[in-house]
Scaffold this motif. Structure first.
Motif, PDB file in Angstrom:
ATOM      1  N   ARG A 123       0.794  -1.219   0.000  1.00 22.63           N
ATOM      2  CA  ARG A 123       0.000   0.000   0.000  1.00 22.63           C
ATOM      3  C   ARG A 123       0.831   1.276   0.000  1.00 22.63           C
ATOM      4  O   ARG A 123       0.314   2.356   0.122  1.00 22.63           O
ATOM      5  CB  ARG A 123      -0.946   0.000   1.193  1.00 22.63           C
ATOM      6  N   ILE A 175      -4.477   1.773   7.862  1.00 20.14           N
ATOM      7  CA  ILE A 175      -4.149   0.722   6.904  1.00 20.14           C
ATOM      8  C   ILE A 175      -2.661   0.409   6.993  1.00 20.14           C
ATOM      9  O   ILE A 175      -1.814   1.275   6.798  1.00 20.14           O
ATOM     10  CB  ILE A 175      -4.528   1.126   5.472  1.00 20.14           C
ATOM     11  N   GLY A 183      -0.780  -3.871   4.880  1.00 22.16           N
ATOM     12  CA  GLY A 183      -2.126  -3.345   4.717  1.00 22.16           C
ATOM     13  C   GLY A 183      -3.041  -4.231   3.919  1.00 22.16           C
ATOM     14  O   GLY A 183      -4.256  -4.026   3.920  1.00 22.16           O
ATOM     15  N   SER A 205      -8.511  -4.616   3.806  1.00 22.92           N
ATOM     16  CA  SER A 205      -7.436  -3.858   4.448  1.00 22.92           C
ATOM     17  C   SER A 205      -7.232  -4.346   5.875  1.00 22.92           C
ATOM     18  O   SER A 205      -8.153  -4.842   6.528  1.00 22.92           O
ATOM     19  CB  SER A 205      -7.771  -2.359   4.462  1.00 22.92           C
TER      20      SER A 205
END
Length: 266
Positions: free
Chosen positions: A4, A233, A239, A246
Motif C-alpha cells: 500500500r 491501513i 495493509g 485492508s
C-alpha cells in the motif's frame, strides 16, 4: 501482492505521530496505563464544506515525496495541535532501513488542490520493534506537521480525530485513503473484524497502493467528519495483498506509548 506504499519510495526516510483515548487490557502486551483519557473534540475551523469532497474529512490527506503522493495520514488530537498518524512503513523503511526524508502532508487534498497548503513532516516516530524487525503488529507511526509562515496550528484549521487504544475488534468505521492513481480520497464504511491477536481487518473495495496509513474512524460526526481513530491501513501484508481487504495493527499500549512520546517532545 499489493503493497500500500509506492515502492519507488523505499530508499527515503521519515516518521509519524499518534493520540490516546481509552485503554483496556490486551493479550500479552504490557498492561494499559490507568490514566489514559479521552480528550474533548477540538474546535474545527475548516474550509467550507463545498470546498472539500462531501464524504471526506479535512483532517485526512496524502503524504507527498518527490512530487507525488504515496501514503495517507491524518491529524490526531494533541495539546499543540500538530500530530499526525500514519502507518510505520509510510515513514520508516523497517528492518535495515531508516526514516523517510522530504515528506509533506496535504490535509483535505483533492483534484490537485491543497486547500490548507503543504505541511512539513518532522519528529517522526515508530516503535523499536518496527525498526528492528518490521514487526507487522507495530506498523503504526506518528509525526508532527509544521508550515512556514502559519501562526495557527494544523488542528485548529482542519480539526482532529481522537485516538483510542484497547478497543473492541468489531466496530463500524469510516475508512479513508488516497490511492496513488487518484486525486480524490477513497471512502468506505463497514465493520471491522479480528484478523488475529494484534491485527484488525475490514472489507472495503478500492483501497490499493497509496492508501497505507489511512485512518479507521469510529463514532464519526456527520457534520465534521471527525471521530475516534482505532487503526490505520498497514500491518499484515503492509495493509493487504488486494485492494478489497485492508488490515491494521491493533492499537494497544505500544501505540499509546508512541503517542505519549510524540506529544511529550512537541
Amino acid at each position: 501482492m499489493i503493497v500500500r506504499r509506492t515502492s519507488v519510495l523505499l530508499t527515503l526516510a521519515a516518521i509519524v505521530l499518534l493520540g490516546a483515548a481509552f485503554v483496556v487490557v490486551v493479550a500479552a502486551r504490557p498492561a494499559p496505563l490507568a490514566d489514559a483519557t479521552t480528550p474533548e473534540h477540538p474546535t474545527v475551523e475548516a474550509a467550507p464544506a463545498t470546498d472539500l469532497p462531501a464524504v471526506s474529512s479535512a483532517a485526512v490527506g496524502p503524504l507527498f515525496a518527490e512530487g507525488q503522493h504515496y501514503c495517507t495520514a491524518s491529524v490526531v488530537h494533541s495539546e499543540r495541535g500538530d500530530v499526525l498518524l500514519t502507518a510505520a512503513h509510510c515513514i520508516h523503511n523497517g528492518e535495515g532501513g531508516g526514516y523517510l526524508t522530504g515528506v509533506t502532508f496535504a490535509p483535505g487534498y483533492h483534484d490537485g488542490i491543497a486547500p490548507f497548503g503543504y505541511w512539513t513532516v518532522s519528529d517522526e516516530l515508530v516503535a523499536p520493534g518496527w525498526t528492528a524487525s518490521s514487526d507487522p503488529d507495530l506498523d503504526v507511526g506518528f509525526a508532527t506537521a509544521h508550515q512556514a509562515g502559519t501562526t495557527k496550528s494544523l488542528e485548529s484549521l482542519v480539526g482532529a480525530n481522537l485516538l483510542a487504544t484497547g478497543t473492541p475488534f468489531e466496530q463500524p468505521i469510516t475508512l479513508t485513503g488516497y490511492p496513488d492513481d487518484s486525486e480524490v480520497p477513497a471512502v468506505c464504511r463497514n465493520t471491522t473484524r479480528k484478523q488475529d491477536t494484534f491485527q484488525l481487518r475490514v472489507d472495503c473495495a478500492g483501497f490499493p497502493t497509496g492508501t497505507s496509513g489511512g485512518p479507521w474512524v469510529t463514532e464519526e460526526n456527520p457534520q465534521t467528519r471527525l471521530g475516534t481513530v482505532i487503526g490505520v491501513i498497514g500491518g499484515f501484508e503492509f495493509g493487504g495483498d488486494d485492494a478489497d481487504t485492508s488490515y491494521s495493527s491493533y492499537f494497544d499500549t505500544d501505540v499509546l506509548a508512541l503517542y505519549r512520546q510524540t506529544t511529550a517532545r512537541t
